[in-house]
Design a protein around this motif. Structure first.
Motif, PDB file in Angstrom:
ATOM      1  N   PHE A  44       0.830  -1.203   0.000  1.00  0.00           N
ATOM      2  CA  PHE A  44       0.000   0.000   0.000  1.00  0.00           C
ATOM      3  C   PHE A  44       0.866   1.255   0.000  1.00  0.00           C
ATOM      4  O   PHE A  44       0.666   2.168  -0.809  1.00  0.00           O
ATOM      5  N   LEU A  45       1.848   1.307   0.891  1.00  0.00           N
ATOM      6  CA  LEU A  45       2.693   2.497   1.013  1.00  0.00           C
ATOM      7  C   LEU A  45       3.583   2.705  -0.201  1.00  0.00           C
ATOM      8  O   LEU A  45       3.739   3.832  -0.686  1.00  0.00           O
ATOM      9  N   TYR A  46       4.180   1.618  -0.702  1.00  0.00           N
ATOM     10  CA  TYR A  46       5.225   1.728  -1.709  1.00  0.00           C
ATOM     11  C   TYR A  46       4.784   1.370  -3.131  1.00  0.00           C
ATOM     12  O   TYR A  46       5.555   1.536  -4.067  1.00  0.00           O
ATOM     13  N   GLU A  47       3.554   0.890  -3.278  1.00  0.00           N
ATOM     14  CA  GLU A  47       3.045   0.596  -4.616  1.00  0.00           C
ATOM     15  C   GLU A  47       1.670   1.193  -4.875  1.00  0.00           C
ATOM     16  O   GLU A  47       1.198   1.199  -6.008  1.00  0.00           O
ATOM     17  N   GLY A  48       1.025   1.652  -3.806  1.00  0.00           N
ATOM     18  CA  GLY A  48      -0.314   2.214  -3.975  1.00  0.00           C
ATOM     19  C   GLY A  48      -1.397   1.168  -4.112  1.00  0.00           C
ATOM     20  O   GLY A  48      -2.508   1.462  -4.545  1.00  0.00           O
TER      21      GLY A  48
ATOM     22  N   LYS B  81      -0.274  21.592   1.953  1.00  0.00           N
ATOM     23  CA  LYS B  81      -1.264  20.580   1.561  1.00  0.00           C
ATOM     24  C   LYS B  81      -0.791  19.843   0.307  1.00  0.00           C
ATOM     25  O   LYS B  81      -0.842  18.611   0.230  1.00  0.00           O
ATOM     26  N   GLU B  82      -0.338  20.619  -0.674  1.00  0.00           N
ATOM     27  CA  GLU B  82       0.129  20.022  -1.923  1.00  0.00           C
ATOM     28  C   GLU B  82       1.407  19.225  -1.703  1.00  0.00           C
ATOM     29  O   GLU B  82       1.568  18.118  -2.232  1.00  0.00           O
ATOM     30  N   TYR B  83       2.323  19.775  -0.917  1.00  0.00           N
ATOM     31  CA  TYR B  83       3.569  19.070  -0.621  1.00  0.00           C
ATOM     32  C   TYR B  83       3.281  17.729   0.058  1.00  0.00           C
ATOM     33  O   TYR B  83       3.867  16.697  -0.297  1.00  0.00           O
ATOM     34  N   SER B  84       2.390  17.725   1.042  1.00  0.00           N
ATOM     35  CA  SER B  84       2.078  16.500   1.782  1.00  0.00           C
ATOM     36  C   SER B  84       1.470  15.444   0.861  1.00  0.00           C
ATOM     37  O   SER B  84       1.814  14.253   0.946  1.00  0.00           O
ATOM     38  N   ARG B  85       0.583  15.858  -0.018  1.00  0.00           N
ATOM     39  CA  ARG B  85      -0.053  14.919  -0.947  1.00  0.00           C
ATOM     40  C   ARG B  85       0.994  14.277  -1.865  1.00  0.00           C
ATOM     41  O   ARG B  85       1.033  13.056  -2.028  1.00  0.00           O
ATOM     42  N   ILE B  86       1.848  15.103  -2.448  1.00  0.00           N
ATOM     43  CA  ILE B  86       2.848  14.603  -3.396  1.00  0.00           C
ATOM     44  C   ILE B  86       3.925  13.799  -2.681  1.00  0.00           C
ATOM     45  O   ILE B  86       4.426  12.796  -3.209  1.00  0.00           O
ATOM     46  N   SER B  87       4.288  14.209  -1.472  1.00  0.00           N
ATOM     47  CA  SER B  87       5.311  13.498  -0.705  1.00  0.00           C
ATOM     48  C   SER B  87       4.873  12.074  -0.399  1.00  0.00           C
ATOM     49  O   SER B  87       5.663  11.121  -0.543  1.00  0.00           O
ATOM     50  N   ILE B  88       3.630  11.888   0.018  1.00  0.00           N
ATOM     51  CA  ILE B  88       3.123  10.547   0.307  1.00  0.00           C
ATOM     52  C   ILE B  88       3.037   9.724  -0.979  1.00  0.00           C
ATOM     53  O   ILE B  88       3.390   8.534  -1.004  1.00  0.00           O
ATOM     54  N   LYS B  89       2.621  10.353  -2.059  1.00  0.00           N
ATOM     55  CA  LYS B  89       2.546   9.642  -3.343  1.00  0.00           C
ATOM     56  C   LYS B  89       3.934   9.242  -3.831  1.00  0.00           C
ATOM     57  O   LYS B  89       4.119   8.183  -4.446  1.00  0.00           O
ATOM     58  N   SER B  90       4.941  10.069  -3.546  1.00  0.00           N
ATOM     59  CA  SER B  90       6.312   9.794  -3.994  1.00  0.00           C
ATOM     60  C   SER B  90       6.896   8.538  -3.360  1.00  0.00           C
ATOM     61  O   SER B  90       7.862   7.968  -3.876  1.00  0.00           O
TER      62      SER B  90
ATOM     63  N   TYR C 236      10.795  -2.642  -1.985  1.00  0.00           N
ATOM     64  CA  TYR C 236      10.797  -3.231  -0.645  1.00  0.00           C
ATOM     65  C   TYR C 236      10.741  -4.755  -0.705  1.00  0.00           C
ATOM     66  O   TYR C 236      10.389  -5.357  -1.728  1.00  0.00           O
ATOM     67  N   SER C 237      11.057  -5.371   0.416  1.00  0.00           N
ATOM     68  CA  SER C 237      10.840  -6.808   0.609  1.00  0.00           C
ATOM     69  C   SER C 237      10.699  -7.052   2.105  1.00  0.00           C
ATOM     70  O   SER C 237      11.358  -6.398   2.913  1.00  0.00           O
ATOM     71  N   VAL C 238       9.810  -7.964   2.469  1.00  0.00           N
ATOM     72  CA  VAL C 238       9.651  -8.353   3.878  1.00  0.00           C
ATOM     73  C   VAL C 238      10.604  -9.519   4.124  1.00  0.00           C
ATOM     74  O   VAL C 238      10.508 -10.565   3.474  1.00  0.00           O
ATOM     75  N   GLU C 239      11.539  -9.334   5.039  1.00  0.00           N
ATOM     76  CA  GLU C 239      12.585 -10.325   5.260  1.00  0.00           C
ATOM     77  C   GLU C 239      12.205 -11.381   6.298  1.00  0.00           C
ATOM     78  O   GLU C 239      12.332 -12.571   6.056  1.00  0.00           O
ATOM     79  N   LYS C 240      11.756 -10.946   7.464  1.00  0.00           N
ATOM     80  CA  LYS C 240      11.421 -11.922   8.502  1.00  0.00           C
ATOM     81  C   LYS C 240      10.433 -11.327   9.489  1.00  0.00           C
ATOM     82  O   LYS C 240      10.268 -10.109   9.579  1.00  0.00           O
TER      83      LYS C 240
END
Length: 264
Positions: A54-58, A111-120, A126-130
């Protein structure tokens, strides 16, 4: 007559065996299939993957099982949380940026910075290791290729120079009627960030090397969930004060295609 009796007997035996076979098959069909038990580690790892996807791929997926909020509400929370943290540096309602007669309030910029920052964040791999389970708590270890914060700063510096030239921004600060020079300069940087990674839609630079992050999840019903504070921590851990080690940085791309005041 004896032969006939034998034949009838054999037929009855065959019919009985056939009925027994059918009944056995029906009984087997009635038996419930043995379910493979899913371990707590497997459940927690799947939930961690849902969160990071969700965070890194949307990918919204089943994010509500992990955050207790819908995908839209989780995104809204992350944006609002970042906005509130940034706005603490701009108390009151008289903060604004004036560029060539156009006025941008601190609220609008943040507001605009926060929106784009989260989208960025969606540029982070990523990978879940353990996963380590202790009672109802899962400690998750993941690896990510974080955002290269020094490269982001360089891109903003290049864009700033392209738009305003080598002259200082004292006139703009005077027009904006803000007494805190550092604060108004930061507002300009946040605005430039939104232009580069929002309006121009450049992919944000990542370091090109993985780093390890850890976070905890707590058992809630059939899933493992994260708190809002943990969400904020993961967002904060998604950057690294490094330059990108990849070629073709945003800084290089900006040098090939300059920005100007029309981008505001």
């Amino acid at each position: 007559m004896k032969k006939r009796g034998i034949i009838i007997f054999l037929c009855m035996m065959l019919l009985s065996l056939s009925l027994v076979g059918c009944l056995s098959k029906k009984e087997e069909a009635k038996e419930p299939a043995k379910e493979e038990k899913t371990t707590p580690e497997e459940v927690a790892k799947a939930d961690a993957k849902t969160l990071l996807a969700f965070l890194y791929e949307g990918k919204k997926g089943t994010i509500q099982d992990v955050t207790g909020m819908t995908g839209a509400d989780t995104t809204a929370y992350l944006e609002e949380s970042l906005y509130e943290r940034k706005m603490k540096d701009y108390p009151g309602d008289d903060w604004r940026l004036v560029v060539d007669g156009s006025t941008y309030t601190a609220e609008e910029i943040m507001k605009e910075y926060s929106r784009i920052s989260i989208k960025s964040l969606q540029n982070v791999t990523y990978s879940v290791e353990k996963v380590k389970i202790t009672k109802d708590t899962a400690e998750v270890t993941a690896k990510i290729d974080p955002i290269a914060l020094k490269s982001v700063a360089n891109a903003i510096t290049v864009a700033r120079s392209q738009i305003f030239g080598d002259i200082n921004t004292s006139k703009m600060i005077l027009d904006s009627q803000n007494k805190d020079i550092k604060a108004i300069n930061n507002l300009l940087n946040f605005k430039l960030y939104s232009i580069i990674y929002g309006d121009r839609n450049y992919p944000i630079d990542t370091v090109g090397e993985e780093k390890e992050i850890t976070f905890t999840m707590t058992k809630e019903g059939d899933h493992y969930q994260v708190t809002k504070d943990t969400l904020d921590d993961i967002v904060g851990d998604s950057g690294e004060v490094e330059y990108t080690k990849k070629g073709g940085s945003t800084e290089d791309k900006l040098k090939d295609k300059s920005l100007n005041k029309s981008d505001f």
